[in-house]
Write a protein that holds these residues in place. Structure first.
Motif, PDB file in Angstrom:
ATOM      1  N   THR A 274       0.843  -1.203   0.000  1.00 47.16           N
ATOM      2  CA  THR A 274       0.000   0.000   0.000  1.00 47.16           C
ATOM      3  C   THR A 274       0.872   1.243   0.000  1.00 47.16           C
ATOM      4  O   THR A 274       1.802   1.363   0.797  1.00 47.16           O
ATOM      5  CB  THR A 274      -0.899   0.011   1.250  1.00 47.16           C
ATOM      6  N   VAL A 275       0.553   2.161  -0.900  1.00 50.01           N
ATOM      7  CA  VAL A 275       1.295   3.413  -1.026  1.00 50.01           C
ATOM      8  C   VAL A 275       0.282   4.555  -1.073  1.00 50.01           C
ATOM      9  O   VAL A 275      -0.776   4.422  -1.685  1.00 50.01           O
ATOM     10  CB  VAL A 275       2.141   3.401  -2.327  1.00 50.01           C
ATOM     11  N   ALA A 276       0.601   5.667  -0.408  1.00 49.45           N
ATOM     12  CA  ALA A 276      -0.259   6.856  -0.491  1.00 49.45           C
ATOM     13  C   ALA A 276       0.266   7.792  -1.566  1.00 49.45           C
ATOM     14  O   ALA A 276       1.482   8.029  -1.654  1.00 49.45           O
ATOM     15  CB  ALA A 276      -0.298   7.574   0.859  1.00 49.45           C
ATOM     16  N   ILE A 277      -0.650   8.296  -2.373  1.00 46.43           N
ATOM     17  CA  ILE A 277      -0.301   9.307  -3.381  1.00 46.43           C
ATOM     18  C   ILE A 277      -1.152  10.544  -3.113  1.00 46.43           C
ATOM     19  O   ILE A 277      -2.376  10.452  -3.008  1.00 46.43           O
ATOM     20  CB  ILE A 277      -0.569   8.793  -4.816  1.00 46.43           C
ATOM     21  N   ALA A 278      -0.479  11.682  -2.977  1.00 44.23           N
ATOM     22  CA  ALA A 278      -1.179  12.952  -2.804  1.00 44.23           C
ATOM     23  C   ALA A 278      -0.934  13.809  -4.029  1.00 44.23           C
ATOM     24  O   ALA A 278       0.199  13.920  -4.507  1.00 44.23           O
ATOM     25  CB  ALA A 278      -0.686  13.664  -1.549  1.00 44.23           C
ATOM     26  N   VAL A 279      -1.999  14.402  -4.534  1.00 53.07           N
ATOM     27  CA  VAL A 279      -1.904  15.283  -5.711  1.00 53.07           C
ATOM     28  C   VAL A 279      -2.297  16.682  -5.243  1.00 53.07           C
ATOM     29  O   VAL A 279      -3.406  16.883  -4.747  1.00 53.07           O
ATOM     30  CB  VAL A 279      -2.859  14.812  -6.830  1.00 53.07           C
ATOM     31  N   THR A 280      -1.385  17.641  -5.384  1.00 54.20           N
ATOM     32  CA  THR A 280      -1.699  19.015  -4.956  1.00 54.20           C
ATOM     33  C   THR A 280      -1.681  19.955  -6.160  1.00 54.20           C
ATOM     34  O   THR A 280      -1.408  19.536  -7.291  1.00 54.20           O
ATOM     35  CB  THR A 280      -0.732  19.493  -3.845  1.00 54.20           C
ATOM     36  N   GLY A 281      -1.959  21.233  -5.894  1.00 52.71           N
ATOM     37  CA  GLY A 281      -2.209  22.179  -6.968  1.00 52.71           C
ATOM     38  C   GLY A 281      -0.991  22.815  -7.581  1.00 52.71           C
ATOM     39  O   GLY A 281      -0.964  24.028  -7.783  1.00 52.71           O
TER      40      GLY A 281
ATOM     41  N   SER B 298       3.318   1.792   3.226  1.00 48.72           N
ATOM     42  CA  SER B 298       4.785   1.684   3.237  1.00 48.72           C
ATOM     43  C   SER B 298       5.483   2.965   2.802  1.00 48.72           C
ATOM     44  O   SER B 298       6.661   3.162   3.089  1.00 48.72           O
ATOM     45  CB  SER B 298       5.230   0.535   2.342  1.00 48.72           C
ATOM     46  N   GLY B 299       4.782   3.849   2.119  1.00 48.20           N
ATOM     47  CA  GLY B 299       5.409   5.086   1.658  1.00 48.20           C
ATOM     48  C   GLY B 299       4.378   6.004   1.046  1.00 48.20           C
ATOM     49  O   GLY B 299       3.213   5.629   0.864  1.00 48.20           O
ATOM     50  N   MET B 300       4.827   7.206   0.746  1.00 51.74           N
ATOM     51  CA  MET B 300       3.913   8.219   0.202  1.00 51.74           C
ATOM     52  C   MET B 300       4.686   9.122  -0.755  1.00 51.74           C
ATOM     53  O   MET B 300       5.847   9.444  -0.501  1.00 51.74           O
ATOM     54  CB  MET B 300       3.351   9.060   1.356  1.00 51.74           C
TER      55      MET B 300
ATOM     56  N   ALA C 179       1.673  12.914   5.440  1.00 55.19           N
ATOM     57  CA  ALA C 179       3.104  13.146   5.211  1.00 55.19           C
ATOM     58  C   ALA C 179       3.846  13.193   6.546  1.00 55.19           C
ATOM     59  O   ALA C 179       4.945  12.638   6.691  1.00 55.19           O
ATOM     60  CB  ALA C 179       3.295  14.453   4.439  1.00 55.19           C
ATOM     61  N   ASP C 180       3.225  13.840   7.529  1.00 57.84           N
ATOM     62  CA  ASP C 180       3.824  13.926   8.868  1.00 57.84           C
ATOM     63  C   ASP C 180       3.975  12.526   9.471  1.00 57.84           C
ATOM     64  O   ASP C 180       4.983  12.223  10.128  1.00 57.84           O
ATOM     65  CB  ASP C 180       2.909  14.789   9.749  1.00 57.84           C
ATOM     66  N   VAL C 181       2.968  11.681   9.225  1.00 58.68           N
ATOM     67  CA  VAL C 181       3.025  10.297   9.734  1.00 58.68           C
ATOM     68  C   VAL C 181       4.209   9.565   9.107  1.00 58.68           C
ATOM     69  O   VAL C 181       4.957   8.860   9.792  1.00 58.68           O
ATOM     70  CB  VAL C 181       1.695   9.563   9.452  1.00 58.68           C
ATOM     71  N   MET C 182       4.403   9.747   7.802  1.00 57.29           N
ATOM     72  CA  MET C 182       5.531   9.082   7.128  1.00 57.29           C
ATOM     73  C   MET C 182       6.852   9.491   7.772  1.00 57.29           C
ATOM     74  O   MET C 182       7.727   8.665   8.017  1.00 57.29           O
ATOM     75  CB  MET C 182       5.570   9.443   5.634  1.00 57.29           C
ATOM     76  N   LEU C 183       6.973  10.784   8.059  1.00 53.18           N
ATOM     77  CA  LEU C 183       8.238  11.263   8.646  1.00 53.18           C
ATOM     78  C   LEU C 183       8.430  10.732  10.061  1.00 53.18           C
ATOM     79  O   LEU C 183       9.513  10.250  10.410  1.00 53.18           O
ATOM     80  CB  LEU C 183       8.269  12.800   8.649  1.00 53.18           C
ATOM     81  N   LYS C 184       7.368  10.771  10.861  1.00 52.25           N
ATOM     82  CA  LYS C 184       7.546  10.336  12.260  1.00 52.25           C
ATOM     83  C   LYS C 184       7.764   8.841  12.351  1.00 52.25           C
ATOM     84  O   LYS C 184       8.446   8.363  13.250  1.00 52.25           O
ATOM     85  CB  LYS C 184       6.364  10.792  13.126  1.00 52.25           C
ATOM     86  N   GLU C 185       7.190   8.077  11.385  1.00 55.79           N
ATOM     87  CA  GLU C 185       7.359   6.626  11.392  1.00 55.79           C
ATOM     88  C   GLU C 185       8.615   6.189  10.632  1.00 55.79           C
ATOM     89  O   GLU C 185       8.869   4.998  10.477  1.00 55.79           O
ATOM     90  CB  GLU C 185       6.133   5.939  10.768  1.00 55.79           C
ATOM     91  N   ARG C 186       9.361   7.182  10.137  1.00 57.49           N
ATOM     92  CA  ARG C 186      10.581   6.891   9.366  1.00 57.49           C
ATOM     93  C   ARG C 186      10.286   6.023   8.137  1.00 57.49           C
ATOM     94  O   ARG C 186      11.020   5.093   7.818  1.00 57.49           O
ATOM     95  CB  ARG C 186      11.641   6.200  10.235  1.00 57.49           C
ATOM     96  N   ARG C 187       9.167   6.332   7.470  1.00 59.70           N
ATOM     97  CA  ARG C 187       8.845   5.637   6.214  1.00 59.70           C
ATOM     98  C   ARG C 187       9.188   6.557   5.050  1.00 59.70           C
ATOM     99  O   ARG C 187       9.477   7.728   5.236  1.00 59.70           O
ATOM    100  CB  ARG C 187       7.361   5.253   6.194  1.00 59.70           C
ATOM    101  N   ARG C 188       9.082   6.013   3.841  1.00 63.47           N
ATOM    102  CA  ARG C 188       9.482   6.799   2.667  1.00 63.47           C
ATOM    103  C   ARG C 188       8.469   7.900   2.370  1.00 63.47           C
ATOM    104  O   ARG C 188       7.281   7.619   2.215  1.00 63.47           O
ATOM    105  CB  ARG C 188       9.590   5.887   1.441  1.00 63.47           C
TER     106      ARG C 188
ATOM    107  N   SER D 295      11.302   4.478  -8.177  1.00 63.80           N
ATOM    108  CA  SER D 295      12.597   4.078  -7.597  1.00 63.80           C
ATOM    109  C   SER D 295      12.701   4.564  -6.157  1.00 63.80           C
ATOM    110  O   SER D 295      13.106   3.817  -5.263  1.00 63.80           O
ATOM    111  CB  SER D 295      13.761   4.656  -8.402  1.00 63.80           C
ATOM    112  N   ALA D 296      12.315   5.818  -5.922  1.00 63.88           N
ATOM    113  CA  ALA D 296      12.432   6.386  -4.571  1.00 63.88           C
ATOM    114  C   ALA D 296      11.491   5.692  -3.592  1.00 63.88           C
ATOM    115  O   ALA D 296      11.759   5.640  -2.394  1.00 63.88           O
ATOM    116  CB  ALA D 296      12.153   7.889  -4.617  1.00 63.88           C
ATOM    117  N   LEU D 297      10.389   5.143  -4.117  1.00 64.26           N
ATOM    118  CA  LEU D 297       9.460   4.405  -3.257  1.00 64.26           C
ATOM    119  C   LEU D 297       9.883   2.941  -3.088  1.00 64.26           C
ATOM    120  O   LEU D 297       9.242   2.188  -2.352  1.00 64.26           O
ATOM    121  CB  LEU D 297       8.034   4.461  -3.842  1.00 64.26           C
ATOM    122  N   GLY D 298      10.934   2.538  -3.824  1.00 64.89           N
ATOM    123  CA  GLY D 298      11.457   1.176  -3.666  1.00 64.89           C
ATOM    124  C   GLY D 298      10.938   0.170  -4.667  1.00 64.89           C
ATOM    125  O   GLY D 298      11.038  -1.039  -4.439  1.00 64.89           O
ATOM    126  N   PHE D 299      10.400   0.629  -5.789  1.00 67.72           N
ATOM    127  CA  PHE D 299       9.890  -0.275  -6.817  1.00 67.72           C
ATOM    128  C   PHE D 299      10.867  -0.362  -7.986  1.00 67.72           C
ATOM    129  O   PHE D 299      11.450   0.648  -8.380  1.00 67.72           O
ATOM    130  CB  PHE D 299       8.550   0.235  -7.375  1.00 67.72           C
TER     131      PHE D 299
END
Ligand code: FMN
Length: 208
Positions: A7-14, A97-99, A125-134, A189-193
């Protein structure tokens, strides 16, 4: 090939570059990845402004299939409201696993840099950083102000990968999709794929 249950999170911003988001989404889905998708209000606008009404969030799945092929059906998209701070991905207990934030506006970059967590994109995004995920941040702006540059440094210091929307030209891209393939490949690649979205560098530029 990725674990089909990943599972990967993708955020799309403006920020400009909606095609980078759709190519990244398609490449993950083709690999059977489960995508937790969040699109900001301006992310929704940019998808439609740059790719047409058929790329509206509500029709995104059909758009991805039409543009990138039926193999995107291998994966799943779970769309979240950016206002829902109670969503699964707002918690470190969720097995994401990453975002990637692609593209990432300077506004969202600033919020991630300062840990504001005012909406689901910022919180996940904050969760990824605090959990030391990508966490892969794909900023797009030019030129950049000193606060914007400093915000990139803050994100990098916190553990994020800063992957600016800067496609290369030594692969001799012919189309916008070639440019998007390159960026999506870098993000995967940065997400590990593993991927074959662009040819590996052979030591020599391809002939134009
Ligand atoms: C057509 C259009 C293009 C934009 N392009 C960019 C851009 O490339 N980079 C950026 O940082 N902001 C860009 N913006 C401004 C952001 O959309 C704006 O700051 C917005 O508040 C970002 O909010 P979000 O991060 O929640 O999506 C653009 C806005 C519009 C309407």
């Amino acid at each position: 090939m990725a674990d089909a249950r990943q599972t990967v999170a993708i955020a799309v911003t403006g920020a400009s570059g909606a095609v980078y988001a759709t190519r990244t989404l398609a490449a993950l889905l083709e690999r059977g990845v489960h995508v937790e998708l969040i699109v900001s209000d301006y992310g929704r606008r940019l998808l439609r402004d740059e790719l047409g009404d058929q790329a509206s969030v509500e029709r995104l799945r059909d758009f991805l299939e039409a543009r990138y092929g039926g193999s995107v059906a291998a994966g799943e998209i779970n769309l979240h409201s950016n206002r829902d701070l109670g969503a699964t991905i707002a918690s470190g207990s969720h097995g994401c696993s990453g975002m990637a934030i692609v593209p990432c506006s300077m506004k969202t970059l600033a919020a991630v840099a300062h840990g504001l967590s005012r909406n689901l994109i910022e919180r996940a995004a904050d969760v990824m950083l605090k959990e030391r995920r990508r966490l892969v941040v794909v900023p797009r702006e030019t030129p950049m102000s000193l606060p914007q540059l400093r915000n990139m440094v803050l994100c990098a210091e916190a553990g994020a990968t800063l992957l600016p929307a800067m496609p290369a030209f030594y692969q001799m891209p012919k189309t916008i999709d070639d440019l998007a393939d390159f960026m999506a490949g870098k993000i995967l690649s940065a997400l590990g794929f593993e991927h074959e979205l662009y040819p590996a560098w052979t030591g020599q530029a391809r002939q134009p």
